[in-house]
Design a protein around this motif. Structure first.
Motif, mmCIF file in Angstrom:
data_model
loop_
_atom_site.group_PDB
_atom_site.id
_atom_site.type_symbol
_atom_site.label_atom_id
_atom_site.label_comp_id
_atom_site.label_asym_id
_atom_site.label_seq_id
_atom_site.Cartn_x
_atom_site.Cartn_y
_atom_site.Cartn_z
ATOM 1 N N GLU A 261 8.411 -8.285 11.236
ATOM 2 C CA GLU A 261 9.870 -8.346 11.372
ATOM 3 C C GLU A 261 10.394 -7.168 12.181
ATOM 4 O OE1 GLU A 261 13.514 -7.199 8.455
ATOM 5 O OE2 GLU A 261 12.069 -8.623 7.628
ATOM 6 N N LEU A 262 9.801 -5.982 11.970
ATOM 7 C CA LEU A 262 10.265 -4.769 12.636
ATOM 8 C C LEU A 262 9.558 -4.519 13.969
ATOM 9 C CD1 LEU A 262 10.404 -2.409 9.502
ATOM 10 C CD2 LEU A 262 12.329 -3.584 10.613
ATOM 11 N N SER A 263 8.650 -5.421 14.325
ATOM 12 C CA SER A 263 7.881 -5.308 15.587
ATOM 13 C C SER A 263 7.089 -4.004 15.654
ATOM 14 C CB SER A 263 8.836 -5.406 16.793
ATOM 15 O OG SER A 263 9.519 -6.649 16.790
ATOM 16 N N VAL A 264 6.501 -3.623 14.530
ATOM 17 C CA VAL A 264 5.673 -2.411 14.467
ATOM 18 C C VAL A 264 4.242 -2.781 14.820
ATOM 19 C CG1 VAL A 264 4.786 -0.585 12.977
ATOM 20 C CG2 VAL A 264 7.156 -1.360 12.739
ATOM 21 N N THR A 265 3.669 -2.094 15.784
ATOM 22 C CA THR A 265 2.315 -2.432 16.240
ATOM 23 C C THR A 265 1.335 -1.264 16.164
ATOM 24 O OG1 THR A 265 2.922 -1.911 18.535
ATOM 25 C CG2 THR A 265 3.191 -4.204 17.806
ATOM 26 N N ASP A 266 1.816 -0.084 15.769
ATOM 27 C CA ASP A 266 0.941 1.089 15.783
ATOM 28 C C ASP A 266 0.468 1.483 14.387
ATOM 29 O OD1 ASP A 266 3.469 2.001 14.895
ATOM 30 O OD2 ASP A 266 2.985 4.052 15.525
ATOM 31 N N ILE A 267 0.572 0.566 13.421
ATOM 32 C CA ILE A 267 0.180 0.859 12.042
ATOM 33 C C ILE A 267 -0.922 -0.095 11.605
ATOM 34 C CG2 ILE A 267 0.922 0.747 9.620
ATOM 35 C CD1 ILE A 267 3.598 1.832 10.468
ATOM 36 N N GLN A 268 -1.972 0.476 11.037
ATOM 37 C CA GLN A 268 -3.049 -0.332 10.472
ATOM 38 C C GLN A 268 -2.867 -0.386 8.956
ATOM 39 O OE1 GLN A 268 -7.038 0.862 11.512
ATOM 40 N NE2 GLN A 268 -7.957 -0.329 9.862
ATOM 41 N N VAL A 269 -2.760 -1.592 8.432
ATOM 42 C CA VAL A 269 -2.602 -1.781 6.988
ATOM 43 C C VAL A 269 -3.980 -1.846 6.334
ATOM 44 C CG1 VAL A 269 -1.736 -3.291 5.168
ATOM 45 C CG2 VAL A 269 -0.422 -2.976 7.277
ATOM 46 N N ILE A 270 -4.161 -1.058 5.291
ATOM 47 C CA ILE A 270 -5.429 -1.028 4.563
ATOM 48 C C ILE A 270 -5.157 -1.410 3.113
ATOM 49 C CG2 ILE A 270 -7.342 0.419 3.785
ATOM 50 C CD1 ILE A 270 -6.943 2.082 6.337
ATOM 51 N N SER A 271 -5.812 -2.453 2.655
ATOM 52 C CA SER A 271 -5.616 -2.952 1.300
ATOM 53 C C SER A 271 -6.383 -2.090 0.294
ATOM 54 C CB SER A 271 -6.090 -4.400 1.209
ATOM 55 O OG SER A 271 -5.983 -4.879 -0.120
ATOM 56 N N VAL A 272 -5.701 -1.723 -0.782
ATOM 57 C CA VAL A 272 -6.329 -0.960 -1.865
ATOM 58 C C VAL A 272 -6.473 -1.888 -3.064
ATOM 59 C CG1 VAL A 272 -6.127 1.025 -3.396
ATOM 60 C CG2 VAL A 272 -5.318 1.186 -1.024
ATOM 61 N N LYS A 273 -7.698 -2.108 -3.477
ATOM 62 C CA LYS A 273 -7.967 -3.059 -4.557
ATOM 63 C C LYS A 273 -7.643 -2.466 -5.925
ATOM 64 C CE LYS A 273 -11.666 -5.506 -2.091
ATOM 65 N NZ LYS A 273 -11.504 -4.778 -0.819
ATOM 66 N N LYS A 274 -7.406 -3.338 -6.854
ATOM 67 C CA LYS A 274 -7.114 -2.933 -8.223
ATOM 68 C C LYS A 274 -8.264 -2.101 -8.776
ATOM 69 C CE LYS A 274 -5.862 -4.774 -12.773
ATOM 70 N NZ LYS A 274 -5.564 -6.010 -13.553
ATOM 71 N N GLY A 275 -7.935 -0.939 -9.348
ATOM 72 C CA GLY A 275 -8.935 -0.070 -9.947
ATOM 73 C C GLY A 275 -9.680 0.809 -8.965
ATOM 74 N N GLU A 276 -9.408 0.676 -7.692
ATOM 75 C CA GLU A 276 -10.109 1.472 -6.675
ATOM 76 C C GLU A 276 -9.592 2.910 -6.717
ATOM 77 O OE1 GLU A 276 -11.765 0.139 -2.268
ATOM 78 O OE2 GLU A 276 -9.694 -0.286 -2.805
ATOM 79 N N SER A 277 -10.486 3.862 -6.851
ATOM 80 C CA SER A 277 -10.084 5.264 -6.955
ATOM 81 C C SER A 277 -10.364 6.067 -5.688
ATOM 82 C CB SER A 277 -10.800 5.937 -8.136
ATOM 83 O OG SER A 277 -12.213 5.876 -7.967
ATOM 84 N N SER A 278 -11.023 5.437 -4.721
ATOM 85 C CA SER A 278 -11.301 6.107 -3.452
ATOM 86 C C SER A 278 -11.581 5.043 -2.391
ATOM 87 C CB SER A 278 -12.492 7.059 -3.571
ATOM 88 O OG SER A 278 -13.671 6.345 -3.896
ATOM 89 N N PRO A 279 -11.384 5.384 -1.120
ATOM 90 C CA PRO A 279 -11.644 4.405 -0.060
ATOM 91 C C PRO A 279 -13.125 4.067 0.026
ATOM 92 C CG PRO A 279 -10.334 6.262 0.725
ATOM 93 C CD PRO A 279 -10.877 6.648 -0.607
#
Length: 250
Positions: A20-38
């Motif tokens: 919607e905001l036409s943002v193209t310079d951001i990478q979305v990273i999903s954090v799973k339930k219970g995840e304490s580190s990448p």
């Protein structure tokens, strides 16, 4: 490239907002339930030289494991209309940003207005406020100056509608203080506010009171800065020089 770490349940909504905001310079990273580190895969994608990110509903332990990536904003909840989030996603061009830090804004407001009084340490944390809130602080400083000069600004509960500044009469933070030849004042909760469900720095607060001192009305500012810890605080006006006559009277 910037990074946005998002709790798994909100990834789709966040990606819709980016589109919607036409943002193209951001990478979305999903954090799973219970995840304490990448995961190793996620860490391998992050630049060794560092970078910047924001996180949405991601716990502290996970945030601390992001290595050289600086966490600029922490959002406890995902709100599609959160203005702090939107301003982080689409930064205001530097030339359009308010250039006056909060300390300077209040120093300018009191410079020629003796009825607007700052507590001795009112500005100690003022410049810790996020730059995206500087415009709010500057407008609030001028509004309090107008109040101190005797201008009729209408009911404080209507300041948001009439002046674009939100007034809150209560909350979890209060200030006590004493005045010349007077008893200890009951705790005061009044504050001006902008920013909710974000970092302390993004949630700026200005605590104040309107009080007669030796027969002359003064606006007293106790605190300007990021959202303080809940509780009671003591304000001191030992260095104050009170006006002996109201505005316009010599």
């Amino acid at each position: 490239m910037r990074y946005l770490f998002v709790y798994q349940d909100f990834v789709a909504s966040v990606e819709e907002l980016l589109a919607e905001l036409s943002v193209t310079d951001i990478q979305v990273i999903s954090v799973k339930k219970g995840e304490s580190s990448p995961s190793t895969a996620v860490l391998s994608c992050l630049p060794e030289a560092g970078g910047v990110c924001a996180v949405i509903q991601v716990d502290r332990k996970y945030r601390k494991s992001l290595g050289a990536v600086e966490v600029e904003q922490v959002f406890k909840q995902f709100r599609r209309n959160d203005q702090v989030l939107r301003q982080w996603l689409v930064p205001i061009p530097a030339r359009e940003q308010a250039r006056c830090p909060p300390t300077e804004a209040f120093e300018a407001a009191v410079a020629d207005c003796g009825w607007l009084m700052l507590a001795d340490d009112a500005l100690a944390r003022a410049d810790e406020v996020s730059p995206i809130r500087w415009d709010f602080v500057g407008r609030a400083a001028q509004l309090l100056r107008r109040l101190a000069l005797g201008e009729q600004l209408g009911p404080m509960r209507q300041w948001q509608a009439n002046h674009g500044i939100h007034f809150a009469p209560n909350g979890q933070v209060h200030f006590s203080y004493s005045l010349p030849k007077g008893p200890q004042i009951q705790p005061v909760y009044w504050h001006l506010t902008e920013g909710r469900s974000t970092t302390a720095e993004g949630a700026s607060r200005i605590y104040f009171d309107l009080r007669s001192v030796e027969g002359v009305a003064h606006v007293l500012v106790f605190y300007v800065g990021p959202h303080p810890e809940d509780g009671g605080y003591q304000a001191s006006f030992e260095n104050a020089k009170w006006c002996s006559a109201p505005p316009g009277v010599h």
